[in-house]
Design a protein around this motif. Structure first.
Motif: not given
Length: 173
Positions: A30-35, A109-117, A151-153
């Motif tokens: 799991p990683s959230i650092a790249f956020l 919507g765009p933010y979710t796509i941005y984060i997921v990709i 990580s997405l969760i």
């Protein structure tokens, strides 16, 4: 100042919390650092973004004891971030409205796509670097999908827990 605090916060969470979960690391990372990179302001140049990502990745690498493991994927997502934002956003919206990416600034919507990709790309590259020395292709795919999902969760929980004040960009100079 807020980005310096985020830098420190994400390093500490990744190194002292997420990297210390022993049972998960064989199968999931799991990683959230790249956020931290994904939350940087719109107005940073690609070179500045990549330099910050490199330094941030090196800081994570220092604590992990594996040179290049985090810095390479960080630089890759920093490089791809402006391309993806240009695809997801009408140009006038990004230039006029807000200073950094969030659900309020670019829409859910765009933010979710941005984060997921970018999360998927980060984990594919990170796992590929680890996988080059061991493992089967099915293990690689499983680890990428599992790590990305976890990580997405964690990212969406982080988004809910840490409200970010949205700032408008102004053209007054």
């Amino acid at each position: 100042m807020k980005n310096i605090l985020r830098f420190i916060f994400f390093i500490l969470i990744q190194v002292f919390v997420l990297d210390k979960v022993p049972l998960l690391h064989q199968y999931l990372k799991p990683s959230i650092a790249f956020l931290f990179i994904l939350w940087l302001p719109f107005n940073l140049s690609r070179v500045a973004l990549m330099a910050i990502a490199f330094v941030f990745g090196l800081a994570l690498d220092y604590f992990a004891g594996v040179p290049g493991l985090h810095s390479a994927p960080m630089v890759l997502i920093a490089y791809l971030r402006p391309f993806l934002l240009n695809l997801l956003l009408p140009q006038q919206k990004a230039e006029i409205t807000y200073s950094d990416p969030s659900t309020k600034s670019i829409g859910i919507g765009p933010y979710t796509i941005y984060i997921v990709i970018l999360t998927l790309i980060y984990h594919i590259y990170l796992t590929f670097i680890e996988w080059m020395s061991f493992g089967s292709f099915l293990f690689f795919i499983g680890k990428v999908l599992g790590s990305t999902t976890l990580s997405l969760i964690l990212i969406f929980i982080t988004e809910l827990l840490f409200f970010r004040k949205v700032k408008f960009k102004t053209n007054a100079g």
